[in-house]
Design an enzyme around this catalytic site. Sequence first.
Site, PDB file in Angstrom:
ATOM      1  CG  ASN A  37      -0.298  -0.055   2.519  1.00 47.72           C
ATOM      2  OD1 ASN A  37       0.821  -0.539   2.621  1.00 47.72           O
ATOM      3  ND2 ASN A  37      -0.967   0.420   3.555  1.00 47.72           N
ATOM      4  CB  CYS A  38       4.476   1.831   0.252  1.00 48.87           C
ATOM      5  SG  CYS A  38       5.765   3.032  -0.064  1.00 48.87           S
ATOM      6  CG  ASP A  39       1.068   6.663  -2.246  1.00 48.95           C
ATOM      7  OD1 ASP A  39       0.215   5.769  -2.462  1.00 48.95           O
ATOM      8  OD2 ASP A  39       0.790   7.733  -1.674  1.00 48.95           O
TER       9      ASP A  39
END
Length: 115
Positions: free
Chosen positions: A9-11
């Site tokens: 979920n890290c950009d």
Amino acid sequence: MTTMYGIPNCDTIKKAKKFLTDNNIAFNFHDYRKDGIDEALLESFFTQLGWENVLNKRGTTYRALSEEQKQTLNEQNAKALLLESPAMIKRPILVNENKYYLGFKKEQYQEIFSL
């Protein structure tokens, strides 16, 4: 085989994965939360990149540490913290041909993969 380490979920991870996919570069994704992280893997990150570089000081998990914890950080207690909270590992970590790279910059990835 190229392996990318991080949390999905890290950009920044999303951007790095998109770059690799868009350029038809095969890679494995190692999700710390699903696949875990052990001391040997973390030790390899520390050896190749330096423990202070691997520690993500910009994230919310790090900022939630007490001032005393931040002031007394060293390689040993950082290792324990990162094993307990892998979200504090700077990401992505990319391993390609036994070389380790930290973070994502399009230009750096173009150079790594000779694009």
